[in-house]
Scaffold this active site. Structure first.
Site, PDB file in Angstrom:
ATOM      1  CE1 TYR A  41     -62.582  21.174  43.667  1.00  0.00           C
ATOM      2  CE2 TYR A  41     -61.543  21.093  41.528  1.00  0.00           C
ATOM      3  CZ  TYR A  41     -61.643  21.652  42.673  1.00  0.00           C
ATOM      4  OH  TYR A  41     -61.173  23.185  42.808  1.00  0.00           O
ATOM      5  NE  ARG A 116     -53.745  14.672  35.946  1.00  0.00           N
ATOM      6  CZ  ARG A 116     -54.745  15.834  35.735  1.00  0.00           C
ATOM      7  NH1 ARG A 116     -55.764  15.113  36.604  1.00  0.00           N
ATOM      8  NH2 ARG A 116     -54.670  17.055  35.712  1.00  0.00           N
ATOM      9  CG  HIS A 171     -54.172  22.177  32.723  1.00  0.00           C
ATOM     10  ND1 HIS A 171     -54.334  21.302  31.903  1.00  0.00           N
ATOM     11  CD2 HIS A 171     -54.548  21.069  34.193  1.00  0.00           C
ATOM     12  CE1 HIS A 171     -55.434  20.821  31.986  1.00  0.00           C
ATOM     13  NE2 HIS A 171     -55.465  20.050  33.603  1.00  0.00           N
ATOM     14  CG  ASP A 239     -59.091  20.548  32.186  1.00  0.00           C
ATOM     15  OD1 ASP A 239     -58.764  20.259  32.603  1.00  0.00           O
ATOM     16  OD2 ASP A 239     -59.059  21.677  33.121  1.00  0.00           O
TER      17      ASP A 239
END
Length: 298
Positions: A41, A116, A171, A239
């Site tokens: 990405y 994370r 999420h 998000d």
């Protein structure tokens, strides 16, 4: 009002948020900083300036910037964003076994409060370093944040339960829909939450919803389930900038204001809204409680 880039719609949120509300999950992409050579990405700019437009549209006061997979373990963009936003922001970094103690101290001083592991879209350390890196950040008072697909949590449960840090699940747990609360991931994550050290992010409702926009009915059922299970250990996040939608022409860009209104409605009482938007984030990320909250506590 004009919309911030990478958020559908132009209208502000209808919901009135409590003073000091925190968006506990967003990213910053700034092409002044090089993406990791293997990043799949590589989105266009979604900068601090763009995000401030979203804050104004939603009525939030503070936020948590999460290092995206596109930068790997180079947290320079994250630290630049934290410096720009000052005490109104905290950060979650990505590190690996090569990250030095000096670097961890510098990240802590910049406002980082967790690390994370993105197991759904790998970047930085993999699951094999979970215990090692959790041990390295435990004495800083940081937490470990995990983004995995729901199908993977039953196998991860024992390892996650043994971490020496608080645990934050991204999420909604990415539990497959429909009927998420019948999936084995719900039971595994509930057991972790019930142990008292695991937090759930009420975010990314668009990722796994079968019902979809604009109402996300199945997602709302899961959100209410998590609030009912542990209202003191859930936090909310946008998000933004929804990079999977940016990079996939077949996906629609979520409307952050509309989704915030849904979350606001899924919280049944003013007390729940105060806890989820303000008090819980202050506890988890070390924000100063607003004066009103401090007065109430006294």
């Amino acid at each position: 009002m004009t919309t911030a880039p990478w958020s559908a719609g132009t209208e502000p949120a209808r919901a009135t948020l409590p003073e000091g509300s925190v968006d506990c999950h967003h990213h910053i992409y700034d092409t002044r900083f090089a993406y990791h050579p293997e990043a799949d990405y590589r989105p266009p700019d979604a900068t601090v300036a763009h995000y401030r437009q979203l804050r104004a549209r939603l009525g939030t006061a503070r936020s948590v910037i999460v290092q995206p997979s596109s930068y790997g373990v180079d947290n320079a963009c994250l630290c630049d964003a934290l410096a720009s936003m000052g005490d109104s922001a905290r950060g979650v970094a990505v590190i690996d076994a090569g990250t030095s103690r000096e670097t961890l101290r510098a990240l802590d001083a910049s406002g980082v409060r967790g690390i994370r592991f993105n197991l759904a879209r790998p970047a930085g350390a993999g699951v094999e370093q979970l215990e090692l890196l959790a041990g390295r950040v435990a004495d800083l008072g940081w937490h470990v944040q995990v983004h995995a697909l729901g199908r993977d949590y039953p196998a991860l449960e024992t390892r996650l339960a043994g971490l020496p840090t608080p645990l934050v699940i991204d999420h909604l747990g990415r539990i497959p829909q429909p009927d998420a609360r019948a999936h084995p991931a719900w039971a595994a994550l509930r057991r972790l939450v019930d142990k008292g050290r695991t937090w759930i992010k009420l975010s990314g409702v668009d990722h796994d919803s079968v019902d979809g926009a604009p109402t996300y009915v199945d997602g709302g059922d899961l959100v209410r389930g998590w609030i009912g299970a542990a209202p003191q250990r859930v936090v909310w996040g946008t998000d933004w900038p929804h990079v999977s939608a940016i990079m996939n022409p077949d996906k629609s860009l979520p409307d952050d204001a509309s989704i915030l209104d849904l979350f606001h409605g899924w919280m049944a009482t003013p007390e729940q809204r105060q806890a989820i938007f303000v008090d819980n984030p202050c506890e988890l990320y070390g924000f100063e409680p607003p004066a009103q909250s401090r007065a109430g506590a006294g």
